[in-house]
Design a protein around this motif. Structure first.
Motif, PDB file in Angstrom:
ATOM      1  N   TRP A  94     -44.710 -46.549  -1.018  1.00  0.00           N
ATOM      2  CA  TRP A  94     -44.946 -47.064  -2.374  1.00  0.00           C
ATOM      3  C   TRP A  94     -46.430 -47.197  -2.702  1.00  0.00           C
ATOM      4  O   TRP A  94     -46.778 -47.375  -3.876  1.00  0.00           O
ATOM      5  N   LYS A  95     -47.303 -47.142  -1.688  1.00  0.00           N
ATOM      6  CA  LYS A  95     -48.733 -47.370  -1.924  1.00  0.00           C
ATOM      7  C   LYS A  95     -49.328 -46.484  -3.018  1.00  0.00           C
ATOM      8  O   LYS A  95     -50.041 -46.965  -3.897  1.00  0.00           O
ATOM      9  N   PRO A  96     -49.089 -45.158  -3.007  1.00  0.00           N
ATOM     10  CA  PRO A  96     -49.706 -44.312  -4.051  1.00  0.00           C
ATOM     11  C   PRO A  96     -49.203 -44.618  -5.462  1.00  0.00           C
ATOM     12  O   PRO A  96     -49.871 -44.288  -6.438  1.00  0.00           O
ATOM     13  N   LEU A  97     -48.015 -45.254  -5.571  1.00  0.00           N
ATOM     14  CA  LEU A  97     -47.418 -45.501  -6.886  1.00  0.00           C
ATOM     15  C   LEU A  97     -47.794 -46.857  -7.473  1.00  0.00           C
ATOM     16  O   LEU A  97     -47.557 -47.094  -8.662  1.00  0.00           O
ATOM     17  N   LEU A  98     -48.370 -47.740  -6.653  1.00  0.00           N
ATOM     18  CA  LEU A  98     -48.588 -49.109  -7.114  1.00  0.00           C
ATOM     19  C   LEU A  98     -49.621 -49.222  -8.237  1.00  0.00           C
ATOM     20  O   LEU A  98     -49.417 -49.951  -9.203  1.00  0.00           O
ATOM     21  N   LYS A  99     -50.736 -48.499  -8.104  1.00  0.00           N
ATOM     22  CA  LYS A  99     -51.763 -48.586  -9.154  1.00  0.00           C
ATOM     23  C   LYS A  99     -51.253 -48.065 -10.504  1.00  0.00           C
ATOM     24  O   LYS A  99     -51.403 -48.738 -11.530  1.00  0.00           O
ATOM     25  N   PRO A 100     -50.641 -46.866 -10.542  1.00  0.00           N
ATOM     26  CA  PRO A 100     -50.068 -46.415 -11.826  1.00  0.00           C
ATOM     27  C   PRO A 100     -48.996 -47.356 -12.352  1.00  0.00           C
ATOM     28  O   PRO A 100     -48.897 -47.586 -13.559  1.00  0.00           O
ATOM     29  N   TYR A 101     -48.203 -47.920 -11.425  1.00  0.00           N
ATOM     30  CA  TYR A 101     -47.149 -48.835 -11.853  1.00  0.00           C
ATOM     31  C   TYR A 101     -47.738 -50.100 -12.483  1.00  0.00           C
ATOM     32  O   TYR A 101     -47.259 -50.567 -13.521  1.00  0.00           O
ATOM     33  N   LEU A 102     -48.794 -50.652 -11.860  1.00  0.00           N
ATOM     34  CA  LEU A 102     -49.439 -51.850 -12.414  1.00  0.00           C
ATOM     35  C   LEU A 102     -50.087 -51.554 -13.763  1.00  0.00           C
ATOM     36  O   LEU A 102     -50.088 -52.408 -14.662  1.00  0.00           O
ATOM     37  N   ALA A 103     -50.627 -50.350 -13.934  1.00  0.00           N
ATOM     38  CA  ALA A 103     -51.199 -49.953 -15.233  1.00  0.00           C
ATOM     39  C   ALA A 103     -50.108 -49.915 -16.296  1.00  0.00           C
ATOM     40  O   ALA A 103     -50.302 -50.381 -17.435  1.00  0.00           O
ATOM     41  N   MET A 104     -48.939 -49.372 -15.926  1.00  0.00           N
ATOM     42  CA  MET A 104     -47.814 -49.330 -16.876  1.00  0.00           C
ATOM     43  C   MET A 104     -47.313 -50.735 -17.190  1.00  0.00           C
ATOM     44  O   MET A 104     -46.903 -51.024 -18.322  1.00  0.00           O
ATOM     45  N   CYS A 105     -47.365 -51.618 -16.207  1.00  0.00           N
ATOM     46  CA  CYS A 105     -46.975 -53.013 -16.428  1.00  0.00           C
ATOM     47  C   CYS A 105     -47.895 -53.682 -17.446  1.00  0.00           C
ATOM     48  O   CYS A 105     -47.443 -54.473 -18.285  1.00  0.00           O
ATOM     49  N   CYS A 106     -49.206 -53.381 -17.355  1.00  0.00           N
ATOM     50  CA  CYS A 106     -50.166 -53.928 -18.330  1.00  0.00           C
ATOM     51  C   CYS A 106     -49.821 -53.476 -19.743  1.00  0.00           C
ATOM     52  O   CYS A 106     -49.801 -54.284 -20.689  1.00  0.00           O
ATOM     53  N   VAL A 107     -49.531 -52.177 -19.891  1.00  0.00           N
ATOM     54  CA  VAL A 107     -49.165 -51.643 -21.206  1.00  0.00           C
ATOM     55  C   VAL A 107     -47.881 -52.291 -21.705  1.00  0.00           C
ATOM     56  O   VAL A 107     -47.762 -52.683 -22.871  1.00  0.00           O
ATOM     57  N   PHE A 108     -46.898 -52.415 -20.803  1.00  0.00           N
ATOM     58  CA  PHE A 108     -45.618 -53.023 -21.166  1.00  0.00           C
ATOM     59  C   PHE A 108     -45.803 -54.459 -21.635  1.00  0.00           C
ATOM     60  O   PHE A 108     -45.224 -54.886 -22.644  1.00  0.00           O
ATOM     61  N   ASN A 109     -46.625 -55.233 -20.920  1.00  0.00           N
ATOM     62  CA  ASN A 109     -46.843 -56.630 -21.303  1.00  0.00           C
ATOM     63  C   ASN A 109     -47.590 -56.758 -22.628  1.00  0.00           C
ATOM     64  O   ASN A 109     -47.333 -57.699 -23.395  1.00  0.00           O
ATOM     65  N   MET A 110     -48.500 -55.831 -22.894  1.00  0.00           N
ATOM     66  CA  MET A 110     -49.183 -55.845 -24.196  1.00  0.00           C
ATOM     67  C   MET A 110     -48.187 -55.568 -25.323  1.00  0.00           C
ATOM     68  O   MET A 110     -48.208 -56.217 -26.372  1.00  0.00           O
ATOM     69  N   LEU A 111     -47.297 -54.598 -25.104  1.00  0.00           N
ATOM     70  CA  LEU A 111     -46.274 -54.275 -26.111  1.00  0.00           C
ATOM     71  C   LEU A 111     -45.322 -55.452 -26.317  1.00  0.00           C
ATOM     72  O   LEU A 111     -44.931 -55.758 -27.446  1.00  0.00           O
ATOM     73  N   LEU A 112     -44.960 -56.116 -25.218  1.00  0.00           N
ATOM     74  CA  LEU A 112     -44.061 -57.270 -25.311  1.00  0.00           C
ATOM     75  C   LEU A 112     -44.707 -58.393 -26.118  1.00  0.00           C
ATOM     76  O   LEU A 112     -44.045 -59.041 -26.942  1.00  0.00           O
ATOM     77  N   PHE A 113     -46.006 -58.599 -25.909  1.00  0.00           N
ATOM     78  CA  PHE A 113     -46.727 -59.623 -26.676  1.00  0.00           C
ATOM     79  C   PHE A 113     -46.778 -59.259 -28.160  1.00  0.00           C
ATOM     80  O   PHE A 113     -46.606 -60.123 -29.033  1.00  0.00           O
ATOM     81  N   LEU A 114     -46.996 -57.976 -28.455  1.00  0.00           N
ATOM     82  CA  LEU A 114     -47.030 -57.526 -29.854  1.00  0.00           C
ATOM     83  C   LEU A 114     -45.671 -57.708 -30.529  1.00  0.00           C
ATOM     84  O   LEU A 114     -45.597 -58.116 -31.700  1.00  0.00           O
ATOM     85  N   VAL A 115     -44.603 -57.427 -29.806  1.00  0.00           N
ATOM     86  CA  VAL A 115     -43.254 -57.614 -30.359  1.00  0.00           C
ATOM     87  C   VAL A 115     -43.016 -59.087 -30.672  1.00  0.00           C
ATOM     88  O   VAL A 115     -42.424 -59.425 -31.709  1.00  0.00           O
ATOM     89  N   ALA A 116     -43.486 -59.977 -29.783  1.00  0.00           N
ATOM     90  CA  ALA A 116     -43.350 -61.421 -30.040  1.00  0.00           C
ATOM     91  C   ALA A 116     -44.105 -61.820 -31.314  1.00  0.00           C
ATOM     92  O   ALA A 116     -43.590 -62.586 -32.134  1.00  0.00           O
ATOM     93  N   LEU A 117     -45.319 -61.268 -31.500  1.00  0.00           N
ATOM     94  CA  LEU A 117     -46.093 -61.567 -32.710  1.00  0.00           C
ATOM     95  C   LEU A 117     -45.395 -61.032 -33.956  1.00  0.00           C
ATOM     96  O   LEU A 117     -45.357 -61.696 -34.999  1.00  0.00           O
ATOM     97  N   ILE A 118     -44.830 -59.826 -33.857  1.00  0.00           N
ATOM     98  CA  ILE A 118     -44.134 -59.217 -35.003  1.00  0.00           C
ATOM     99  C   ILE A 118     -42.952 -60.087 -35.419  1.00  0.00           C
ATOM    100  O   ILE A 118     -42.651 -60.206 -36.611  1.00  0.00           O
ATOM    101  N   CYS A 119     -42.274 -60.702 -34.449  1.00  0.00           N
ATOM    102  CA  CYS A 119     -41.147 -61.589 -34.772  1.00  0.00           C
ATOM    103  C   CYS A 119     -41.601 -62.739 -35.679  1.00  0.00           C
ATOM    104  O   CYS A 119     -40.871 -63.158 -36.580  1.00  0.00           O
ATOM    105  N   PHE A 120     -42.820 -63.238 -35.430  1.00  0.00           N
ATOM    106  CA  PHE A 120     -43.339 -64.343 -36.246  1.00  0.00           C
ATOM    107  C   PHE A 120     -43.885 -63.852 -37.593  1.00  0.00           C
ATOM    108  O   PHE A 120     -43.908 -64.611 -38.569  1.00  0.00           O
ATOM    109  N   LEU A 121     -44.338 -62.583 -37.647  1.00  0.00           N
ATOM    110  CA  LEU A 121     -45.002 -62.072 -38.851  1.00  0.00           C
ATOM    111  C   LEU A 121     -44.097 -61.207 -39.727  1.00  0.00           C
ATOM    112  O   LEU A 121     -44.563 -60.631 -40.695  1.00  0.00           O
TER     113      LEU A 121
END
Length: 354
Positions: A94-121
């Motif tokens: 799993w070592k070679p996949l961890l860095k790309p996976y963590l990068a995708m997690c960052c993108v996913f969490n940013m999108l999740l935060f934006l969806v939460a904001l859209i719910c309020f707006l």
């Protein structure tokens, strides 16, 4: 200097991996919750799609459904990594996949935060959608014989009964449209003829409302015709008879219903986002603590884990420099391709001898 550097021994690494494994499965259930909320909101919006002007309002439930599916997939995969990290041999793949996976997690969490904001707006676009949709729905209220519109009367009546509302902005909205079908009008009657002639558009307008606007809590039988004519009814003043008809408009009632629902969903998604962020931070610490083991053959040795290898300032500068290098590399490649094109476009001169 590394950001949030923590020292680990074998025992701490095992505890971290086990804790993260459990948290990831909790996150899977959180993803199912987000998916369920999106599905529920989509069904609620579809129930009243006839009184909504467009499908823009479905962006939020569609986003929630997508985020729920991605959350289940990402956290299920992370759970497998955390479980395998207990065995160095299994973790190696799993070592070679961890860095790309963590990068995708960052993108996913940013999108999740934006969806939460859209719910309020989302209130603004939902308000205009409902205003126009209800206006069109009220126009088609009388078209009980027209294919495609014959259901609108039932939809509007059920809406006004369920949400205890009347009209778009209020009960007086019904005074401005002909909501009684022509098939129920006696065109030989002088009153009907006079009302139609007095209107520029030739519509039959009355100061009356459909039965669904009546408030069953009223102590007297509902007055739904000649609502503003005090002399037509005994002991009646339409300005003080608050219990006779629902005073609140359906746009306001629906907007309040959907806004409160989406605000609650937004709050839940923010909590899920905070949980996802903590899982991502823990996974990053586990990843760096396993990578920094000095002697892989001795799993008992100590190691260090961190969030960022350098400080935030240095990391930001490094990212900017990498972007600049990438931009220069692209420019060089584009210039080289242009030069090759020019050389290829040159044709050798041919001299003819006569």
């Amino acid at each position: 200097m590394a950001l949030l550097k923590v020292k680990f021994n074998q025992k701490k690494r095992v505890k971290l991996a086990q804790g993260l494994w459990l948290m990831n499965w909790f996150s899977v259930f959180a993803g199912i919750l987000v998916f369920s909320m999106g599905l529920f909101l989509k069904i609620e919006l579809r129930k009243r799609s006839e009184v909504m002007d467009n499908s823009e309002s479905h962006f939020v439930p569609n986003s929630l459904i997508l985020m729920g599916i991605l959350s289940c997939a990402f956290n299920g995969f992370a759970g497998k990594i955390c479980y395998d990290s207990l065995d160095p041999a299994k973790f190696a793949k799993w070592k070679p996949l961890l860095k790309p996976y963590l990068a995708m997690c960052c993108v996913f969490n940013m999108l999740l935060f934006l969806v939460a904001l859209i719910c309020f707006l989302m209130r603004g676009s939902l308000e205009s959608t409902l205003a126009q949709g209800l206006k069109n729905g009220m126009k088609f209220y009388r078209d009980t014989d027209t294919p495609g519109r014959c259901f609108m009367k039932k939809t509007i009546d059920m809406l006004q009964i369920e949400f205890k509302c009347c009209g778009n902005n209020g009960y007086k909205d019904w005074f401005e449209i002909q909501w009684i079908s022509n098939r129920y009008l006696d065109f030989s009657s002088k009153e009907v003829k006079d009302r139609i002639k007095s209107n520029v558009d030739g519509r039959y307008l009355v100061d009356g409302v459909p039965f669904s606007c009546c408030n069953p809590s009223s102590p007297r039988p509902c007055i739904q015709y000649q609502v503003t004519n005090n002399s037509a009814h005994y002991s009646y003043d339409y300005q003080t008879e608050e219990l006779n008809l629902w005073r609140r408009g359906c746009r306001e009632a629906l907007l309040s219903y959907y806004s409160s629902m989406m605000s609650s969903m937004g709050a839940v998604i923010l909590l899920v986002w905070l949980f996802e962020m903590s899982v991502m931070v823990g996974l990053r610490l586990l990843h760096t603590s396993l990578e920094s083991i000095a002697n892989p053959e001795d799993p008992e040795c100590e190691s260090e884990g961190w969030i960022l290898e350098n400080s935030l300032k240095d990391t930001f500068k490094s990212a900017l420099e990498n972007l600049k290098k990438l931009g220069k590399f692209n420019q060089v490649e584009a210039g080289a391709e242009g030069a090759e094109g020019e050389e290829g476009g040159k044709t050798p001169a041919i001299t003819t001898v006569s």
